[in-house]
Design a protein around this motif. Structure first.
Motif, short mmCIF file in Angstrom:
data_model
loop_
_atom_site.label_atom_id
_atom_site.label_comp_id
_atom_site.label_asym_id
_atom_site.label_seq_id
_atom_site.Cartn_x
_atom_site.Cartn_y
_atom_site.Cartn_z
N UNK A 145 6.02 23.05 -20.70
CA UNK A 145 7.18 24.01 -20.67
C UNK A 145 7.72 23.38 -19.52
N UNK A 146 9.20 23.01 -19.82
CA UNK A 146 10.15 22.39 -19.17
C UNK A 146 11.30 23.31 -18.95
N UNK A 147 11.70 23.43 -17.55
CA UNK A 147 12.66 24.43 -17.18
C UNK A 147 13.80 23.31 -17.13
N UNK A 148 15.03 23.71 -17.74
CA UNK A 148 16.44 23.01 -17.65
C UNK A 148 17.43 23.93 -17.30
N UNK A 149 18.48 23.42 -16.71
CA UNK A 149 19.96 24.07 -16.48
C UNK A 149 20.30 24.16 -17.43
N UNK A 150 20.54 23.19 -18.49
CA UNK A 150 21.42 23.31 -19.72
C UNK A 150 20.62 22.77 -20.87
N UNK A 151 19.62 23.78 -21.24
CA UNK A 151 18.84 23.20 -22.49
C UNK A 151 19.70 23.34 -23.63
N UNK A 152 20.96 23.75 -23.70
CA UNK A 152 21.74 23.62 -25.13
C UNK A 152 22.21 22.19 -25.06
N UNK A 181 7.05 20.26 -26.54
CA UNK A 181 7.71 20.88 -25.48
C UNK A 181 8.45 22.27 -25.94
N UNK A 182 7.98 23.24 -24.82
CA UNK A 182 8.72 24.19 -24.83
C UNK A 182 10.34 24.44 -23.82
N UNK A 183 11.08 24.66 -24.29
CA UNK A 183 12.17 24.55 -23.27
C UNK A 183 12.55 26.01 -22.71
N UNK A 184 12.84 26.21 -21.32
CA UNK A 184 13.26 27.32 -20.79
C UNK A 184 14.43 27.02 -19.79
N UNK A 185 15.13 28.19 -19.57
CA UNK A 185 16.41 27.84 -18.79
C UNK A 185 15.92 28.23 -17.48
N UNK A 186 16.60 27.71 -16.32
CA UNK A 186 16.40 27.74 -15.13
C UNK A 186 17.75 27.71 -14.17
N UNK A 187 17.87 28.11 -12.99
CA UNK A 187 18.82 27.74 -12.03
C UNK A 187 18.92 26.50 -11.80
N UNK A 188 19.86 25.59 -11.78
CA UNK A 188 20.10 24.17 -11.46
C UNK A 188 19.55 23.99 -9.92
#
Length: 116
Positions: free
Chosen positions: A43-50, A66-73
């Motif tokens: 699981x990877x947190x990214x500020x801009x997964x789009x 990989x599973x993407x999730x959104x998080x605060x940069x």
């Protein structure tokens, strides 16, 4: 509206070993941080997964699904700073030119880059 889930990184127990699955240059550049792995998926947190190009690069470096999730940069960068406290300033350096002449700004930026 995004269908990518959001995670508050302040509320999870962060595993530094998992976080180091990406090189610091890539992690800082794309605000990407592996936050969990079950041995089969990361699981990877990214500020801009789009950002498809960023996702493609990040995924190419992880040798698992990989599973993407959104998080605060800012939260991502804070955890990255914990992983790599000796991180060179050049990875996080931001430059806003106060010079109107673009050629002077480029010269100034080049000089700073040489110092770093």
């Amino acid at each position: 509206m995004s269908t990518i889930p959001f995670i508050d990184l302040k509320k999870i127990e962060f595993d530094h070993k998992v976080g180091q699955m990406l090189p610091p240059e890539i992690a800082y550049r794309y605000h990407a941080l592996p936050v969990a792995s079950d041995g089969k998926q990361v699981t990877i947190a990214m500020a801009h997964p789009e950002d498809k190009a960023a996702c493609r690069i990040v995924k190419s470096l992880i040798h698992a699904p990989v599973f993407l999730i959104r998080a605060d940069n800012y939260e991502i960068d804070s955890l990255l700073d914990q992983l790599w406290p000796q991180n060179p300033l050049s990875m996080k350096f931001l430059f806003w030119s106060l010079i109107d002449d673009k050629s002077q700004a480029l010269d100034f930026t080049t000089e700073i880059a040489q110092v770093l």
